[in-house]
Design a protein around this motif. Structure first.
Motif: not given
Length: 96
Positions: A86, A88-89, A91-96
């Protein structure tokens, strides 16, 4: 047996039109999933000498074991893995 009784009470409430809380819905889903998992698991117990193949089956299908047969350390490890996923997910969503 207690989980099945509680799940049955939840099902009756749903059939009467009541809504379940998130925790109740999660418990109902887990109990129903465990009931479906116990069917193939019970075949290993009923058929003679098939229990020797149970470790092989668990290696091929790790989620086949009902939650009532899991140890506390396995449950904790699963929670840790889910939390890391969760994070990691997120962090990924914050980066996009």
């Amino acid at each position: 047996a207690k989980d099945v009784r509680v799940a049955w009470a939840f099902m009756r409430r749903v059939m009467q039109g009541d809504e379940l809380t998130r925790q109740e819905r999660r418990q109902l889903n887990q109990t129903v999933a465990d009931m479906f998992r116990i069917v193939p698991f019970s075949i290993f117990i009923i058929v003679p000498f098939l229990e020797f193949l149970l470790p092989v089956a668990l290696m091929l299908f790790p989620n086949m074991m009902p939650t009532s047969f899991q140890t506390n350390s396995e449950k904790a490890n699963k929670r840790i893995r889910e939390t890391r996923a969760r994070i990691e997910y997120a962090k990924f969503l914050q980066g996009t």
